[in-house]
Design a protein around this motif. Structure first.
Motif, PDB file in Angstrom:
ATOM      1  N   LEU A 321       0.830  -1.207   0.000  1.00 45.30           N
ATOM      2  CA  LEU A 321       0.000   0.000   0.000  1.00 45.30           C
ATOM      3  C   LEU A 321       0.864   1.256   0.000  1.00 45.30           C
ATOM      4  N   ILE A 322       1.909   1.248   0.816  1.00 40.38           N
ATOM      5  CA  ILE A 322       2.804   2.412   0.841  1.00 40.38           C
ATOM      6  C   ILE A 322       3.544   2.533  -0.490  1.00 40.38           C
ATOM      7  N   LYS A 323       4.004   1.407  -1.019  1.00 39.82           N
ATOM      8  CA  LYS A 323       4.749   1.418  -2.279  1.00 39.82           C
ATOM      9  C   LYS A 323       3.885   1.938  -3.424  1.00 39.82           C
ATOM     10  N   TRP A 324       2.642   1.489  -3.467  1.00 36.69           N
ATOM     11  CA  TRP A 324       1.764   1.862  -4.578  1.00 36.69           C
ATOM     12  C   TRP A 324       1.108   3.233  -4.397  1.00 36.69           C
ATOM     13  N   LEU A 325       0.659   3.519  -3.155  1.00 36.70           N
ATOM     14  CA  LEU A 325      -0.086   4.750  -2.924  1.00 36.70           C
ATOM     15  C   LEU A 325       0.812   5.916  -2.522  1.00 36.70           C
ATOM     16  N   GLY A 326       1.966   5.602  -1.918  1.00 40.05           N
ATOM     17  CA  GLY A 326       2.809   6.655  -1.373  1.00 40.05           C
ATOM     18  C   GLY A 326       2.345   7.055   0.007  1.00 40.05           C
ATOM     19  N   THR A 327       3.238   7.574   0.801  1.00 45.94           N
ATOM     20  CA  THR A 327       2.880   7.939   2.174  1.00 45.94           C
ATOM     21  C   THR A 327       1.851   9.065   2.218  1.00 45.94           C
ATOM     22  N   GLN A 328       1.779   9.889   1.162  1.00 48.16           N
ATOM     23  CA  GLN A 328       0.845  11.001   1.194  1.00 48.16           C
ATOM     24  C   GLN A 328      -0.612  10.539   1.196  1.00 48.16           C
ATOM     25  N   ARG A 329      -0.876   9.321   0.717  1.00 49.75           N
ATOM     26  CA  ARG A 329      -2.252   8.822   0.693  1.00 49.75           C
ATOM     27  C   ARG A 329      -2.541   7.855   1.846  1.00 49.75           C
ATOM     28  N   LEU A 330      -1.533   7.537   2.612  1.00 52.43           N
ATOM     29  CA  LEU A 330      -1.712   6.519   3.644  1.00 52.43           C
ATOM     30  C   LEU A 330      -2.671   6.946   4.758  1.00 52.43           C
ATOM     31  N   PRO A 331      -2.599   8.174   5.289  1.00 54.56           N
ATOM     32  CA  PRO A 331      -3.569   8.551   6.326  1.00 54.56           C
ATOM     33  C   PRO A 331      -5.009   8.410   5.859  1.00 54.56           C
ATOM     34  N   ALA A 332      -5.297   8.805   4.610  1.00 53.57           N
ATOM     35  CA  ALA A 332      -6.658   8.662   4.083  1.00 53.57           C
ATOM     36  C   ALA A 332      -7.036   7.192   3.970  1.00 53.57           C
ATOM     37  N   ALA A 333      -6.073   6.339   3.594  1.00 51.00           N
ATOM     38  CA  ALA A 333      -6.346   4.904   3.496  1.00 51.00           C
ATOM     39  C   ALA A 333      -6.676   4.323   4.866  1.00 51.00           C
ATOM     40  N   ARG A 335      -8.015   5.974   7.371  1.00 52.67           N
ATOM     41  CA  ARG A 335      -9.340   6.459   7.756  1.00 52.67           C
ATOM     42  C   ARG A 335     -10.437   5.654   7.068  1.00 52.67           C
ATOM     43  N   LEU A 336     -10.241   5.359   5.780  1.00 49.39           N
ATOM     44  CA  LEU A 336     -11.213   4.552   5.048  1.00 49.39           C
ATOM     45  C   LEU A 336     -11.315   3.155   5.646  1.00 49.39           C
ATOM     46  N   LYS A 337     -10.177   2.574   5.975  1.00 45.84           N
ATOM     47  CA  LYS A 337     -10.165   1.246   6.598  1.00 45.84           C
ATOM     48  C   LYS A 337     -10.976   1.246   7.890  1.00 45.84           C
ATOM     49  N   ASP A 341     -14.343  -0.970   8.686  1.00 46.28           N
ATOM     50  CA  ASP A 341     -14.376  -1.886   9.825  1.00 46.28           C
ATOM     51  C   ASP A 341     -15.525  -1.562  10.765  1.00 46.28           C
ATOM     52  N   ALA A 342     -15.758  -0.275  11.008  1.00 47.63           N
ATOM     53  CA  ALA A 342     -16.843   0.124  11.905  1.00 47.63           C
ATOM     54  C   ALA A 342     -18.195  -0.272  11.336  1.00 47.63           C
ATOM     55  N   ALA A 343     -18.369  -0.139  10.025  1.00 44.44           N
ATOM     56  CA  ALA A 343     -19.644  -0.484   9.393  1.00 44.44           C
ATOM     57  C   ALA A 343     -19.913  -1.980   9.463  1.00 44.44           C
ATOM     58  N   PHE A 344     -18.886  -2.806   9.203  1.00 48.28           N
ATOM     59  CA  PHE A 344     -19.069  -4.257   9.170  1.00 48.28           C
ATOM     60  C   PHE A 344     -19.062  -4.875  10.565  1.00 48.28           C
ATOM     61  N   ARG A 345     -18.643  -4.102  11.577  1.00 45.76           N
ATOM     62  CA  ARG A 345     -18.632  -4.642  12.934  1.00 45.76           C
ATOM     63  C   ARG A 345     -20.049  -4.944  13.427  1.00 45.76           C
TER      64      ARG A 345
END
Length: 559
Positions: A321-333, A335-337, A341-345
């Motif tokens: 994920l870091i390799k493909w998205l870059g660290t700049q997109r990781l915080p958003a990823a 948050r989405l995760k 998880d909260a919805a499926f819980r």
């Protein structure tokens, strides 16, 4: 149960839409990043610093406990409620309070509660500077102020823990009075109504900023780390020299802003990968380098072979994920995760967290992203060290490497190898949690110890007694080698008495003169030692803020 008057007062302070009392909506804020949970009467989302102040006033007037929470990325349960309290607890979510104000052409920054390390790194990059920490918590959304409050250590040899003597914070004093303390070293006015809007807007005329008001970083760490003959650790959370106002406060005050130094970006970096089966060789290398080298390296990151293997399998998706998205997109990823998880819980038949199971299944279909030479070093060597130095240190570094290791036991990485080696090291930090998630039926729990060894301790690689080792499925060791700070994650078999085993392991560490935690704060998992407990009491004499951390009393006035 919270009184309606408390909820009404909170709604007046921040607006009714920014006060959450619904059980499901509160739950993400009540659960720790790795473990721990408790109940809060409400979660409040102030949108201005003045609204945060009004929230504190409302809580104070209604005798409510206040738990300040930013990104909730702490690993020791220190930013969430714990079990039950005798008074209503209110979580103060500060993530909407964004703001970064650069001073002195970017040599310093004033950060507001919701500003993240990642946002600061993006702000500083165009001017060739960077924040205190540049790996790990930077990518998962941790805040600047959270790092200061926890004395977070970081991986860099020259910078030491996050620290400042310059902060703006609120406390309740010995006379049960709520007060705003301005130690920013900036003239801002006299009242909260004057001070807070100016801080929020970054209204700092040049003549209002004082450059002799105190330290804005731990500027002595480069000397401390070189003390390889000293019987104390280089850095740890209980270190009295780093407890000052907001620094190390761990939620015992509510911090509105901190002022910190920034640093020049490292240029012309060379990375080495070292393997050995001899722990003494690594100890000798550390001793000689820190004693004799003209400069400190940038980082020295250690991994054990067992962690290499677990990270290769259970950290592969994080790596990619870091390799493909870059660290700049990781915080958003992230948050989405968390939202998924909260919805499926809510669906009890599905494994939780669902995204971990899906990502793990998908990652098995992909080839290893690690370079061939790293695989070869894994097969040949038990202990691995990643060393990053500036280009002008190459000759000196290689002289130390040749003196301590066989010449074919280390290599100078290509740019691609260096990037992938460090990504693997980053992914390793979450591998144990993923393993537990996937194998929850066979695993009792994880014990994650965060250890600072004495600087002169040559026996850095622990040997556990059989009475403890027999219950461990995996021992996962990694850390900041020259700092002598190690993260040791133990995965225990189903049925093991983890509490008893933890007590036995901590007794072993006490006998060795180690300190813990080294950089993740005591939270609700570790007892605060005498100096730290005294510091907490001095900040919060009525025990209104984050009570119970450090296993201290949870009652009013600690009675």
């Amino acid at each position: 149960m919270p009184s309606s008057s408390l909820i009404d007062a909170l709604s007046t302070a921040v607006g009714p839409n920014n006060v959450v009392t619904d059980t499901v909506a509160k739950r993400p804020h009540e659960i720790g990043y790795r473990s721990g949970s408790g109940e809060a009467a409400a979660v409040v989302y102030p949108e201005t610093l003045l609204a945060l102040w009004q929230t504190l006033k409302a809580c104070h007037q209604h005798d409510a406990i206040m738990i300040a929470q930013a990104a909730n990325t702490g690993l020791t349960e220190g930013s969430t409620p714990k079990d039950e309290y005798s008074r209503p607890a209110v979580i103060l979510s500060t993530m909407r309070l964004k703001g970064l104000h650069l001073l002195d052409e970017g040599r310093q920054v004033v950060a507001l509660p919701g500003a993240t390390l990642f946002e600061l790194s993006q702000e500083l990059a165009p001017i060739g500077r960077e924040p205190h920490s540049v790996i790990g918590s930077t990518s998962i959304g941790a805040t600047v102020i959270g790092g200061v409050c926890n004395n977070s250590g970081g991986a860099l040899c020259r910078r030491g823990p996050a620290y400042t003597e310059l902060a703006l914070y609120a406390r309740i004093n010995e006379n049960d009075e709520l007060e705003l303390i301005n130690e920013l070293g900036i003239d801002l006015g006299e009242t909260p109504e004057e001070i807070l809007p100016r801080v929020e807007k970054g209204h700092f005329p040049a003549d209002s900023v004082h450059h002799d008001a105190g330290k804005a970083s731990d500027d002595d760490y480069h000397n401390i780390i070189r003390g390889v003959d000293k019987s104390s650790p280089a850095r740890y959370n209980n270190d009295p020299r780093l407890l000052s106002g907001a620094s190390g406060s761990a939620g015992k005050v509510v911090v509105f802003a901190v002022r910190l130094d920034t640093f020049e970006q490292e240029q012309d970096v060379t990375t080495y990968y070292v393997g050995t089966n001899d722990t003494q060789a690594l100890a000798d290398f550390r001793f000689r380098f820190l004693s004799e080298a003209t400069r400190l390296p940038i980082t020295t990151e250690y991994l054990h072979r067992d962690l290499f293997d677990v990270a290769k399998r259970y950290g592969k998706d994080s790596f990619l994920l870091i390799k493909w998205l870059g660290t700049q997109r990781l915080p958003a990823a992230f948050r989405l995760k968390n939202r998924i998880d909260a919805a499926f819980r809510k669906l009890p038949l599905l494994p939780a967290p669902i995204t971990d199971h899906v990502l793990q299944a998908c990652s098995r279909l992909l080839p290893s992203p690690l370079p061939k030479r790293l695989h070869a070093w894994r097969d040949a060597y038990e202990h691995h060290l990643i060393i990053r130095v500036n280009g002008d240190m190459v000759e000196e570094t290689e002289r130390f490497l040749d003196a301590c290791f066989d010449h074919d036991a280390w290599f100078r990485c290509t740019a691609d190898e260096a990037e992938r080696a460090m990504l693997h090291r980053f992914a390793a930090a979450g591998a144990a949690v993923r393993y537990r998630t996937i194998h929850h039926k066979e695993v009792e729990d994880i014990l994650a110890l965060d250890i600072a060894l004495a600087r002169n301790d040559p026996e850095w690689f622990e040997q556990l007694p059989e009475s403890v080792a027999k219950d461990i499925v995996h021992r996962l060791y990694y850390g900041h080698f020259f700092c002598h700070v190690f993260h040791q994650d133990y995965i225990f078999r189903r049925g093991a008495d983890v509490a008893a085993l933890k007590k036995a392991m901590l007794n072993i560490l006490d006998q060795r003169g180690a300190e813990y935690p080294a950089e993740h704060n005591v939270g609700h998992l570790y007892p605060a030692k005498q100096d730290l407990a005294a510091f907490y009491r001095s900040l919060d004499p009525t025990n209104r803020f984050n009570p119970g951390i450090g296993k201290m009393p949870r009652t009013a006035y600690y009675k």
